[in-house]
Design a protein around this motif. Structure first.
Motif, PDB file in Angstrom:
ATOM      1  N   ASN A  47       0.836  -1.203   0.000  1.00 11.92           N
ATOM      2  CA  ASN A  47       0.000   0.000   0.000  1.00 11.92           C
ATOM      3  C   ASN A  47       0.871   1.253   0.000  1.00 11.92           C
ATOM      4  O   ASN A  47       0.615   2.207  -0.724  1.00 11.92           O
ATOM      5  CB  ASN A  47      -0.922  -0.026   1.215  1.00 11.92           C
ATOM      6  CG  ASN A  47      -2.113   0.872   1.060  1.00 11.92           C
ATOM      7  OD1 ASN A  47      -2.098   1.831   0.307  1.00 11.92           O
ATOM      8  ND2 ASN A  47      -3.154   0.562   1.792  1.00 11.92           N
ATOM      9  N   PHE A  48       1.898   1.242   0.815  1.00 13.34           N
ATOM     10  CA  PHE A  48       2.818   2.375   0.906  1.00 13.34           C
ATOM     11  C   PHE A  48       3.520   2.629  -0.432  1.00 13.34           C
ATOM     12  O   PHE A  48       3.557   3.754  -0.928  1.00 13.34           O
ATOM     13  CB  PHE A  48       3.840   2.101   2.019  1.00 13.34           C
ATOM     14  CG  PHE A  48       4.911   3.133   2.123  1.00 13.34           C
ATOM     15  CD1 PHE A  48       4.650   4.376   2.677  1.00 13.34           C
ATOM     16  CD2 PHE A  48       6.192   2.864   1.662  1.00 13.34           C
ATOM     17  CE1 PHE A  48       5.644   5.338   2.763  1.00 13.34           C
ATOM     18  CE2 PHE A  48       7.189   3.814   1.756  1.00 13.34           C
ATOM     19  CZ  PHE A  48       6.916   5.058   2.309  1.00 13.34           C
ATOM     20  N   ILE A  49       4.072   1.573  -1.013  1.00  7.17           N
ATOM     21  CA  ILE A  49       4.821   1.718  -2.274  1.00  7.17           C
ATOM     22  C   ILE A  49       3.900   2.170  -3.404  1.00  7.17           C
ATOM     23  O   ILE A  49       4.229   3.094  -4.156  1.00  7.17           O
ATOM     24  CB  ILE A  49       5.535   0.399  -2.621  1.00  7.17           C
ATOM     25  CG1 ILE A  49       6.661   0.137  -1.615  1.00  7.17           C
ATOM     26  CG2 ILE A  49       6.076   0.420  -4.043  1.00  7.17           C
ATOM     27  CD1 ILE A  49       7.268  -1.246  -1.712  1.00  7.17           C
ATOM     28  N   LEU A  50       2.742   1.536  -3.518  1.00  4.69           N
ATOM     29  CA  LEU A  50       1.812   1.900  -4.593  1.00  4.69           C
ATOM     30  C   LEU A  50       1.270   3.315  -4.402  1.00  4.69           C
ATOM     31  O   LEU A  50       1.148   4.078  -5.366  1.00  4.69           O
ATOM     32  CB  LEU A  50       0.676   0.876  -4.664  1.00  4.69           C
ATOM     33  CG  LEU A  50      -0.174   0.879  -5.921  1.00  4.69           C
ATOM     34  CD1 LEU A  50       0.675   0.735  -7.177  1.00  4.69           C
ATOM     35  CD2 LEU A  50      -1.196  -0.235  -5.860  1.00  4.69           C
ATOM     36  N   SER A  51       0.975   3.689  -3.160  1.00  8.12           N
ATOM     37  CA  SER A  51       0.523   5.061  -2.889  1.00  8.12           C
ATOM     38  C   SER A  51       1.609   6.067  -3.233  1.00  8.12           C
ATOM     39  O   SER A  51       1.343   7.099  -3.857  1.00  8.12           O
ATOM     40  CB  SER A  51       0.128   5.219  -1.426  1.00  8.12           C
ATOM     41  OG  SER A  51      -1.000   4.464  -1.124  1.00  8.12           O
ATOM     42  N   LEU A  52       2.818   5.775  -2.829  1.00 10.64           N
ATOM     43  CA  LEU A  52       3.949   6.648  -3.130  1.00 10.64           C
ATOM     44  C   LEU A  52       4.100   6.835  -4.631  1.00 10.64           C
ATOM     45  O   LEU A  52       4.252   7.959  -5.129  1.00 10.64           O
ATOM     46  CB  LEU A  52       5.239   6.058  -2.532  1.00 10.64           C
ATOM     47  CG  LEU A  52       6.512   6.861  -2.695  1.00 10.64           C
ATOM     48  CD1 LEU A  52       6.426   8.155  -1.916  1.00 10.64           C
ATOM     49  CD2 LEU A  52       7.701   6.041  -2.238  1.00 10.64           C
ATOM     50  N   PHE A  53       4.021   5.744  -5.352  1.00 13.49           N
ATOM     51  CA  PHE A  53       4.167   5.801  -6.803  1.00 13.49           C
ATOM     52  C   PHE A  53       3.051   6.613  -7.455  1.00 13.49           C
ATOM     53  O   PHE A  53       3.310   7.501  -8.273  1.00 13.49           O
ATOM     54  CB  PHE A  53       4.198   4.376  -7.374  1.00 13.49           C
ATOM     55  CG  PHE A  53       4.306   4.321  -8.858  1.00 13.49           C
ATOM     56  CD1 PHE A  53       5.494   4.661  -9.500  1.00 13.49           C
ATOM     57  CD2 PHE A  53       3.217   3.949  -9.635  1.00 13.49           C
ATOM     58  CE1 PHE A  53       5.597   4.618 -10.874  1.00 13.49           C
ATOM     59  CE2 PHE A  53       3.302   3.904 -11.007  1.00 13.49           C
ATOM     60  CZ  PHE A  53       4.495   4.240 -11.639  1.00 13.49           C
ATOM     61  N   LEU A  54       1.799   6.327  -7.084  1.00 13.82           N
ATOM     62  CA  LEU A  54       0.668   7.005  -7.726  1.00 13.82           C
ATOM     63  C   LEU A  54       0.516   8.458  -7.285  1.00 13.82           C
ATOM     64  O   LEU A  54       0.218   9.326  -8.106  1.00 13.82           O
ATOM     65  CB  LEU A  54      -0.626   6.238  -7.453  1.00 13.82           C
ATOM     66  CG  LEU A  54      -0.747   4.870  -8.128  1.00 13.82           C
ATOM     67  CD1 LEU A  54      -2.000   4.150  -7.649  1.00 13.82           C
ATOM     68  CD2 LEU A  54      -0.761   5.003  -9.634  1.00 13.82           C
ATOM     69  N   ASN A  56      -0.235   6.863   6.612  1.00 14.20           N
ATOM     70  CA  ASN A  56       0.120   5.470   6.352  1.00 14.20           C
ATOM     71  C   ASN A  56       1.501   5.143   6.891  1.00 14.20           C
ATOM     72  O   ASN A  56       1.779   4.003   7.260  1.00 14.20           O
ATOM     73  CB  ASN A  56       0.041   5.146   4.867  1.00 14.20           C
ATOM     74  CG  ASN A  56      -1.380   4.943   4.428  1.00 14.20           C
ATOM     75  OD1 ASN A  56      -2.244   4.644   5.230  1.00 14.20           O
ATOM     76  ND2 ASN A  56      -1.631   5.130   3.158  1.00 14.20           N
ATOM     77  N   PHE A  57       2.374   6.127   6.906  1.00 13.65           N
ATOM     78  CA  PHE A  57       3.690   5.938   7.508  1.00 13.65           C
ATOM     79  C   PHE A  57       3.535   5.555   8.984  1.00 13.65           C
ATOM     80  O   PHE A  57       4.136   4.591   9.455  1.00 13.65           O
ATOM     81  CB  PHE A  57       4.470   7.247   7.419  1.00 13.65           C
ATOM     82  CG  PHE A  57       5.768   7.144   6.708  1.00 13.65           C
ATOM     83  CD1 PHE A  57       6.170   5.995   6.056  1.00 13.65           C
ATOM     84  CD2 PHE A  57       6.614   8.230   6.692  1.00 13.65           C
ATOM     85  CE1 PHE A  57       7.370   5.927   5.403  1.00 13.65           C
ATOM     86  CE2 PHE A  57       7.819   8.178   6.035  1.00 13.65           C
ATOM     87  CZ  PHE A  57       8.196   7.018   5.393  1.00 13.65           C
ATOM     88  N   ALA A  58       2.716   6.317   9.693  1.00 10.29           N
ATOM     89  CA  ALA A  58       2.475   6.030  11.108  1.00 10.29           C
ATOM     90  C   ALA A  58       1.726   4.717  11.277  1.00 10.29           C
ATOM     91  O   ALA A  58       1.900   4.024  12.286  1.00 10.29           O
ATOM     92  CB  ALA A  58       1.689   7.172  11.748  1.00 10.29           C
TER      93      ALA A  58
END
Length: 179
Positions: free
Chosen positions: A45-52, A143-145
């Protein structure tokens, strides 16, 4: 838009199976798959959110698409794990199953609604005083937290079955082991 509302409905549906799979691992006292599956969901979720959101500059829409994509992946994976472990045996639920689910689940609705309200009110106020982009950035940072929250919750969820099993033996008998 209605498109995003439907996506949220599907995300909620997919999360039922994700949470069911996690609950089964918890009740089976298998903390490793529980923790790995939870963390894999958060990391993807973190990686995909970061990318998008950042790389493709999709803003809050990117966050919704990331959540949808991750939900689909973990929905399918959860179904596979649940079927492999033999939990889907009955094709049609019985009437008593619906009744038992309602008796158990209805009192949980206010609890879940309060959780949702607590999670969403901050975004509402940010959106009211700032821009939609700021809400997307806040959600991404949240999401980081969430990674830390999930680690703590994973420990609690995987060990609560053991803790209550030990407490059943009596607090005096299990105090040293629990400490």
């Amino acid at each position: 838009d209605a498109e995003y509302q439907w996506l949220i409905v599907f995300i909620c549906y997919f999360q039922v199976f994700f949470n069911l799979n996690l609950s089964l691992w918890r009740l089976e006292e298998k903390p490793v798959p529980f923790g790995l599956f939870s963390m894999a969901s958060v990391i993807l979720n973190f990686i995909l959110s970061l990318f998008l959101v950042i790389c493709l500059n999709k803003g809050w829409v990117g966050r919704i698409y990331a959540q949808t994509g991750v939900s689909i992946v973990f929905f399918i994976t959860s179904i596979i794990f649940i079927v492999k472990r033999g939990y889907f045996k009955r094709v049609l639920p019985q009437r008593s199953d619906f009744y038992a689910s309602l008796i158990f689940g209805l009192p949980l609705i206010p609890h879940q609604a309060a959780f949702w309200a607590r999670q969403c009110l901050d975004r509402f106020f940010i959106n009211d005083f700032h821009s939609v982009e700021d809400v997307g950035l806040y959600s991404f940072a949240f999401n980081f937290a969430s990674i830390l929250i999930i680690i703590g919750n994973s420990f609690n969820n995987t060990n609560s079955v053991l803790i209550f099993k030990k407490l059943k033996e009596g607090y005096i008998n299990s105090k040293a082991q629990l400490n």
